[in-house]
Write an enzyme that holds these catalytic residues in place. Sequence first.
Site: not given
Ligand SMILES: [Zn+2]
Length: 344
Positions: A25, A207, A210
């Site tokens: 990542h 993603h 987060e």
């Molecule tokens: Zn990222």
Amino acid sequence: MARKTNIETVDAEVWLRGLPKAELHLHLEGSITAETLVELSRRNDATPLTLEQAKKVYSYTDFPSFLMSFKAVTERLHSPEDYETITYNMLRDLAVQGVRHAEVYISVGILYYFKRLDVDAVIAAIERGRARGEREFGVSLLWIIDAVRHFGLEECARVFTKAAELKDKYPSVIGVGIGGDEARGPAQEFRELYAEAKAAGLRLTCHAGESTGPQSVWAAVNIGAERIGHALTAAQDEDLVGVLVERQIPLELNVTSNLRTGCCVALEKHPVKRYFEEGLMVTLNSDDPPFFGANLLDEYLLVHKMFEFSLEQMRELAANSVEASFLAPEKKLALLGEVERYGY
Ligand SMILES: [Zn+2]
């Protein structure tokens, strides 16, 4: 297995540097160091930046100013050759950390949206940088074509269609992902696009979790993401943790990134150790290293020191990174063997 056992006297930093590992990542545009920025500036500007000035471009105080600083760095990419340079330099920087393989996001979404450069020319350039870097530094590299979810479905569809076309032309283009604002681009809206990308032979990352809650990770799992980027908030949902354990869906964790962006309020609150102990498929990654002041080796050191992972557990994390990669099975096995045989 026979292994030299002077583990008590081993220098952790030296050992972790030598540990063969994969980075899963990392954003190409987020890998540009201040030194590389100076190199680009010498090429492009009448009055080039000094290193001191370049370093200032990376300073930010909160998440909005982090995004501004990221934008300021990427705006210094003026030509395909600049992209070739940052790819080559990225591989050089990865090699000194013991990274043997990297899967790197390139934001084709941003390239399309701002229309500053021709996408095909940029991809040809990063491929030149990759070939040269792989040859010189021995780090293999696969590309993940990243779309910006909050630019809307139509923009993302363009990016994914392009990814399928690029995959046929370049074997190093392996997969797709969606980044950007999770709240303004929920993963479930991308179900069909993900199904099409899968049918085109692309690997799927996303993603999720987060900056928003566990529902975002659920959505990523439900649309078929094979790897989840961040998954920080998955910890809030026991059922979700259970599913992630059961399916062994790899998590691309980014501890320092989460702290610096404020998505995680304190180091001791980060679930990296809990995830590992509960049997989730954990990998360590660096996201945008120069912006967060920590590269992948720093992430390994941080986790070893602050979360008290033993060196054997660190080896397990390195093995996870190879296992969770999209490398072909024979390459994966060869690299896993190196991780396993790496001594003290
Ligand atoms: Zn990222």
